[in-house]
Design a protein around this motif. Structure first.
Motif, PDB file in Angstrom:
ATOM      1  N   ASN A  30       0.768  -1.170   0.078  1.00 57.75           N
ATOM      2  CA  ASN A  30       0.057   0.071  -0.163  1.00 57.75           C
ATOM      3  C   ASN A  30       0.825   1.397   0.071  1.00 57.75           C
ATOM      4  O   ASN A  30       0.352   2.378   0.356  1.00 57.75           O
ATOM      5  CB  ASN A  30      -0.943   0.187   1.222  1.00 57.75           C
ATOM      6  CG  ASN A  30      -1.988  -0.956   1.207  1.00 57.75           C
ATOM      7  OD1 ASN A  30      -2.426  -1.425   0.223  1.00 57.75           O
ATOM      8  ND2 ASN A  30      -2.230  -1.730   2.299  1.00 57.75           N
ATOM      9  N   ALA A  31       2.135   1.076  -0.354  1.00 58.30           N
ATOM     10  CA  ALA A  31       3.044   2.136  -0.377  1.00 58.30           C
ATOM     11  C   ALA A  31       2.490   3.524  -0.991  1.00 58.30           C
ATOM     12  O   ALA A  31       2.760   4.809  -0.674  1.00 58.30           O
ATOM     13  CB  ALA A  31       4.439   1.874  -0.822  1.00 58.30           C
ATOM     14  N   SER A  32       1.482   3.401  -2.053  1.00 58.50           N
ATOM     15  CA  SER A  32       1.220   4.373  -2.837  1.00 58.50           C
ATOM     16  C   SER A  32       0.319   5.219  -2.213  1.00 58.50           C
ATOM     17  O   SER A  32       0.001   6.406  -2.299  1.00 58.50           O
ATOM     18  CB  SER A  32       0.696   3.860  -4.244  1.00 58.50           C
ATOM     19  OG  SER A  32      -0.357   3.165  -3.935  1.00 58.50           O
ATOM     20  N   SER A  33      -0.131   4.762  -1.018  1.00 61.03           N
ATOM     21  CA  SER A  33      -1.238   5.582  -0.295  1.00 61.03           C
ATOM     22  C   SER A  33      -0.384   6.296   1.131  1.00 61.03           C
ATOM     23  O   SER A  33      -1.353   6.666   1.796  1.00 61.03           O
ATOM     24  CB  SER A  33      -2.291   4.637   0.177  1.00 61.03           C
ATOM     25  OG  SER A  33      -1.848   3.749   1.135  1.00 61.03           O
ATOM     26  N   PHE A  34       0.727   5.882   1.023  1.00 62.71           N
ATOM     27  CA  PHE A  34       1.417   6.650   2.215  1.00 62.71           C
ATOM     28  C   PHE A  34       2.151   7.821   1.922  1.00 62.71           C
ATOM     29  O   PHE A  34       2.589   8.014   0.794  1.00 62.71           O
ATOM     30  CB  PHE A  34       2.674   5.439   2.931  1.00 62.71           C
ATOM     31  CG  PHE A  34       2.253   4.138   2.941  1.00 62.71           C
ATOM     32  CD1 PHE A  34       0.861   4.002   3.657  1.00 62.71           C
ATOM     33  CD2 PHE A  34       3.208   3.074   3.067  1.00 62.71           C
ATOM     34  CE1 PHE A  34       0.523   2.413   3.870  1.00 62.71           C
ATOM     35  CE2 PHE A  34       2.710   1.603   3.506  1.00 62.71           C
ATOM     36  CZ  PHE A  34       1.387   1.616   4.120  1.00 62.71           C
ATOM     37  N   GLU A  35       2.281   8.813   2.890  1.00 58.90           N
ATOM     38  CA  GLU A  35       3.276   9.911   2.787  1.00 58.90           C
ATOM     39  C   GLU A  35       4.094   9.795   3.846  1.00 58.90           C
ATOM     40  O   GLU A  35       3.665   9.988   4.924  1.00 58.90           O
ATOM     41  CB  GLU A  35       2.281  11.242   3.007  1.00 58.90           C
ATOM     42  CG  GLU A  35       2.952  12.476   2.487  1.00 58.90           C
ATOM     43  CD  GLU A  35       2.016  13.760   2.581  1.00 58.90           C
ATOM     44  OE1 GLU A  35       2.092  14.331   3.490  1.00 58.90           O
ATOM     45  OE2 GLU A  35       1.384  13.876   1.412  1.00 58.90           O
ATOM     46  N   ILE A  36       5.372   9.594   3.601  1.00 57.30           N
ATOM     47  CA  ILE A  36       6.473   9.329   4.785  1.00 57.30           C
ATOM     48  C   ILE A  36       7.130  10.405   4.896  1.00 57.30           C
ATOM     49  O   ILE A  36       7.699  11.156   3.854  1.00 57.30           O
ATOM     50  CB  ILE A  36       7.095   7.883   4.249  1.00 57.30           C
ATOM     51  CG1 ILE A  36       6.145   6.735   4.168  1.00 57.30           C
ATOM     52  CG2 ILE A  36       8.033   7.561   5.311  1.00 57.30           C
ATOM     53  CD1 ILE A  36       6.857   5.811   3.225  1.00 57.30           C
ATOM     54  N   SER A  37       7.467  10.951   5.978  1.00 56.30           N
ATOM     55  CA  SER A  37       8.277  11.994   6.385  1.00 56.30           C
ATOM     56  C   SER A  37       9.467  11.579   7.382  1.00 56.30           C
ATOM     57  O   SER A  37       9.160  10.700   8.049  1.00 56.30           O
ATOM     58  CB  SER A  37       7.775  13.370   6.727  1.00 56.30           C
ATOM     59  OG  SER A  37       7.147  13.085   7.725  1.00 56.30           O
ATOM     60  N   THR A  38      10.563  12.158   7.506  1.00 51.59           N
ATOM     61  CA  THR A  38      11.760  11.963   8.369  1.00 51.59           C
ATOM     62  C   THR A  38      12.283  13.143   8.743  1.00 51.59           C
ATOM     63  O   THR A  38      12.295  14.180   7.944  1.00 51.59           O
ATOM     64  CB  THR A  38      12.304  10.800   7.933  1.00 51.59           C
ATOM     65  OG1 THR A  38      13.351  10.440   9.046  1.00 51.59           O
ATOM     66  CG2 THR A  38      13.338  11.171   6.787  1.00 51.59           C
ATOM     67  N   LEU A  39      13.017  12.964  10.010  1.00 51.29           N
ATOM     68  CA  LEU A  39      13.955  14.285  10.273  1.00 51.29           C
ATOM     69  C   LEU A  39      15.380  13.679  10.076  1.00 51.29           C
ATOM     70  O   LEU A  39      15.729  12.560  10.536  1.00 51.29           O
ATOM     71  CB  LEU A  39      13.747  14.519  11.724  1.00 51.29           C
ATOM     72  CG  LEU A  39      14.472  15.515  12.104  1.00 51.29           C
ATOM     73  CD1 LEU A  39      14.273  17.000  11.419  1.00 51.29           C
ATOM     74  CD2 LEU A  39      14.319  15.902  13.751  1.00 51.29           C
ATOM     75  N   VAL A  40      16.110  14.461   9.125  1.00 47.02           N
ATOM     76  CA  VAL A  40      17.678  14.030   8.745  1.00 47.02           C
ATOM     77  C   VAL A  40      18.347  15.179   8.998  1.00 47.02           C
ATOM     78  O   VAL A  40      18.012  16.512   8.450  1.00 47.02           O
ATOM     79  CB  VAL A  40      17.772  13.426   7.447  1.00 47.02           C
ATOM     80  CG1 VAL A  40      19.129  13.038   7.139  1.00 47.02           C
ATOM     81  CG2 VAL A  40      16.682  12.212   7.449  1.00 47.02           C
ATOM     82  N   ARG A  41      19.526  14.935   9.696  1.00 48.84           N
ATOM     83  CA  ARG A  41      20.501  15.926   9.607  1.00 48.84           C
ATOM     84  C   ARG A  41      21.598  16.282   8.546  1.00 48.84           C
ATOM     85  O   ARG A  41      21.846  17.317   8.019  1.00 48.84           O
ATOM     86  CB  ARG A  41      21.515  15.915  10.972  1.00 48.84           C
ATOM     87  CG  ARG A  41      22.471  17.055  11.227  1.00 48.84           C
ATOM     88  CD  ARG A  41      23.080  16.640  12.819  1.00 48.84           C
ATOM     89  NE  ARG A  41      23.510  15.313  12.864  1.00 48.84           N
ATOM     90  CZ  ARG A  41      23.651  14.742  13.932  1.00 48.84           C
ATOM     91  NH1 ARG A  41      23.054  15.226  15.021  1.00 48.84           N
ATOM     92  NH2 ARG A  41      24.080  13.314  14.000  1.00 48.84           N
ATOM     93  N   ALA A  42      21.883  15.173   7.913  1.00 43.27           N
ATOM     94  CA  ALA A  42      23.126  15.241   6.990  1.00 43.27           C
ATOM     95  C   ALA A  42      22.365  15.414   5.782  1.00 43.27           C
ATOM     96  O   ALA A  42      21.415  15.100   4.889  1.00 43.27           O
ATOM     97  CB  ALA A  42      23.602  13.990   6.610  1.00 43.27           C
ATOM     98  N   ALA A  43      22.794  16.717   4.992  1.00 40.62           N
ATOM     99  CA  ALA A  43      22.229  17.267   3.415  1.00 40.62           C
ATOM    100  C   ALA A  43      22.316  16.189   2.520  1.00 40.62           C
ATOM    101  O   ALA A  43      21.370  16.014   1.773  1.00 40.62           O
ATOM    102  CB  ALA A  43      23.021  18.254   3.250  1.00 40.62           C
ATOM    103  N   ASP A  44      23.487  15.367   2.282  1.00 38.58           N
ATOM    104  CA  ASP A  44      23.638  14.398   1.245  1.00 38.58           C
ATOM    105  C   ASP A  44      22.537  13.304   1.447  1.00 38.58           C
ATOM    106  O   ASP A  44      21.902  12.813   0.659  1.00 38.58           O
ATOM    107  CB  ASP A  44      25.011  13.996   1.214  1.00 38.58           C
ATOM    108  CG  ASP A  44      25.350  13.280   2.497  1.00 38.58           C
ATOM    109  OD1 ASP A  44      25.001  13.361   3.518  1.00 38.58           O
ATOM    110  OD2 ASP A  44      26.247  12.324   2.566  1.00 38.58           O
ATOM    111  N   LYS A  45      22.244  12.882   2.796  1.00 38.19           N
ATOM    112  CA  LYS A  45      21.370  11.718   2.911  1.00 38.19           C
ATOM    113  C   LYS A  45      19.866  12.287   2.732  1.00 38.19           C
ATOM    114  O   LYS A  45      18.923  11.529   2.127  1.00 38.19           O
ATOM    115  CB  LYS A  45      21.491  11.107   4.326  1.00 38.19           C
ATOM    116  CG  LYS A  45      22.772  10.457   4.579  1.00 38.19           C
ATOM    117  CD  LYS A  45      22.810   9.661   5.923  1.00 38.19           C
ATOM    118  CE  LYS A  45      24.099   8.971   6.061  1.00 38.19           C
ATOM    119  NZ  LYS A  45      24.355   8.384   7.310  1.00 38.19           N
ATOM    120  N   ALA A  46      19.746  13.401   3.134  1.00 31.69           N
ATOM    121  CA  ALA A  46      18.323  14.130   2.873  1.00 31.69           C
ATOM    122  C   ALA A  46      17.977  14.197   1.338  1.00 31.69           C
ATOM    123  O   ALA A  46      16.925  13.614   0.935  1.00 31.69           O
ATOM    124  CB  ALA A  46      18.220  15.573   3.425  1.00 31.69           C
TER     125      ALA A  46
END
Length: 358
Positions: A30-46
Motif C-alpha cells: 500500500n506504499a502508494s497510499s503513504f506519505e512518509i516523512s523523516t527528520l535528517v541532519r545530513a544534507a547528502d542523505k536528505a
C-alpha cells in the motif's frame, strides 16, 4: 485512517532499525497510499531520501520544534531514536496531542523499546532463571527495573490511557545480521547493529578478544528482517483496524531464540584470530579503564551487555509472527560480519573506536 493518504513520520530513518523499517514501508503493497516523512541532519542523505520519495525535514533531534511538527502531521509515528530519552518522547507526544485535537482521531505510535528493559545486573557472572512474557505488562513495567526504557514506555502508556494516542511498543532483543537494501546501497542507512558489532570493534582495537564477566548471562535474539516482519504485522494491524488493541495490550517482544554471551564472545575471538586481528583466541575481561574508554557508562556493561534479558514473545507469536532464523544462524553470521568490519576499520585508520552508539 480516513484521509486519502496515511501520513507516516519515522525517526531514525538512517539507522539500522529505522532504515530497515523505512525500506519495508517503501516496499509495502500500500506504499502508494503513504506519505512518509523523516527528520535528517545530513544534507547528502536528505537528498538521497527525497529521491526515494520520502519527505525530509532537515535538522537534528535536538531541534524540538522540528520534531514536534513532524509528529503533529502524522497519523502513525515510528519512533526509533534514543529509546531511553524521555524528553524527546514528550516532544513527540506534544505534537501528537495537537494532531488529536485537530482531527479528533488518536494517532498511533509504534515505539522501539528493547528487551534491555527487563535486564538484571549480572555483569556476565550468572545465568538467570527469570523469564518475562510480553503478556505480563505489570512485570515488564515493574518499578524495580532500573533502565530508562521503562520510564519512556510509562510515558507512552500514560498518553495512551489519556486517549490522545494509541501506543504499540516493540522490544527488540539482540538484533543481528547486516542490513541490506536500497538505503544501504545508497549510503543512507547504517548496516550494522549496535550490539554484536561493537564487541568486534573493541576486540580489534585492544588486540585481545573481550568478554564481560564470564559471559554466563543470556539474551534473546532475532534477525533484522525477522524483527522487521514483527513491526509490519503491528503496522498492518493498526492500518486495517484503528480500534486494534493498544497500550497495555500491545507490548511485543522481538525474541526468536536465545543465547549465552560466552558463545558470542568465543565466536568473535575465533573469527578475529583466524583473520589475524587478535593475538590469541583466548578471551580476556575488560579492565575498568577499558569499560570507561569504550562504553562511557559502566551501567552499559553491568546491566545491558552483562545482564540477563530472558523473554518469551507470546504476544508476538499470537499476532502471527514467524521468525525463521535462530541462534545457530546468528553465530554463523559473526565471521562474515567480522570480515566486513575489518575492511571498514582499515579504511578508517586513525578514527577512535567506541562501543557506544554513534
Amino acid at each position: 485512517m480516513t484521509s486519502t493518504k496515511t501520513h507516516i513520520f519515522i525517526t531514525g530513518a538512517t539507522g539500522y532499525i529505522g532504515g530497515t523499517l523505512l525500506k519495508r514501508l517503501l516496499q509495502h503493497e500500500n506504499a502508494s497510499s503513504f506519505e512518509i516523512s523523516t527528520l535528517v541532519r545530513a544534507a547528502d542523505k536528505a537528498e538521497k531520501l527525497k529521491a526515494l520519495g520520502v519527505q525530509v525535514i532537515t535538522g537534528s533531534y535536538s531541534d524540538e520544534d522540528l520534531l514536534e511538527k513532524g509528529a503533529q502531521k502524522a497519523d502513525i509515528v515510528f519512533q526509533n531514536v534514543d529509546i531511553g530519552d524521555v524528553g524527546a518522547t514528550k516532544v513527540i507526544l506534544r505534537g501528537l496531542k495537537k494532531r488529536f485535537n485537530e482531527t479528533g482521531r488518536p494517532p498511533v505510535v509504534i515505539h522501539t523499546s528493547g528487551t534491555a528493559a527487563v535486564c538484571d545486573s549480572a555483569n556476565g557472572m550468572y545465568e538467570s532463571k527469570v523469564v518475562y512474557s510480553d503478556m505480563e505488562t505489570d512485570r515488564i513495567q515493574s518499578p524495580d527495573l532500573i533502565l530508562p526504557h521503562r520510564l519512556v514506555n510509562a510515558v507512552l502508556l500514560d498518553a495512551d490511557k489519556e486517549g490522545y494516542i494509541r501506543s504499540q511498543i516493540i522490544y527488540p532483543s539482540t538484533i543481528w545480521g547486516l542490513a541490506t537494501g536500497p538505503l544501504v546501497d545508497a549510503g543512507i542507512q547504517n548496516p550494522h547493529s549496535i550490539q554484536i558489532p561493537p564487541f568486534i570493534r573493541v576486540s580489534i582495537d585492544r588486540g585481545k578478544a573481550l568478554k564481560i564477566g564470564e559471559g554466563r548471562n543470556i539474551w534473546p535474539n532475532a534477525h533484522i528482517e525477522d524483527m522487521a516482519d514483527l513491526y509490519m504485522l503491528v503496522f498492518n494491524k493498526v492500518l486495517s483496524n484503528p480500534e486494534a488493541p493498544h497500550g497495555r495490550d500491545a507490548l511485543y517482544f522481538a525474541a526468536a531464540d536465545e543465547h549465552k554471551l560466552i558463545d558470542v564472545y568465543s565466536t568473535i575471538a575465533k573469527s578475529l584470530y583466524e583473520l589475524g586481528k587478535v593475538n590469541s583466541p583466548e578471551l580476556t575481561q575488560l579492565a575498568d579503564d577499558e569499560v570507561i574508554k569504550y562504553y562511557g557508562n559502566p551501567m552499559f556493561v553491568t546491566s545491558v551487555n552483562g545482564g540477563n534479558s530472558r523473554c518469551r514473545a507470546d504476544r508476538s507469536f499470537a499476532l502471527g509472527w514467524k521468525p525463521t532464523r535462530g541462534t545457530k544462524d546468528m553465530l554463523d553470521s559473526i565471521k562474515p560480519e567480522c570480515e566486513v568490519i575489518v575492511s571498514q576499520l582499515q579504511r578508517n585508520l586513525g578514527k577512535p573506536v567506541t562501543a557506544r552508539p554513534r
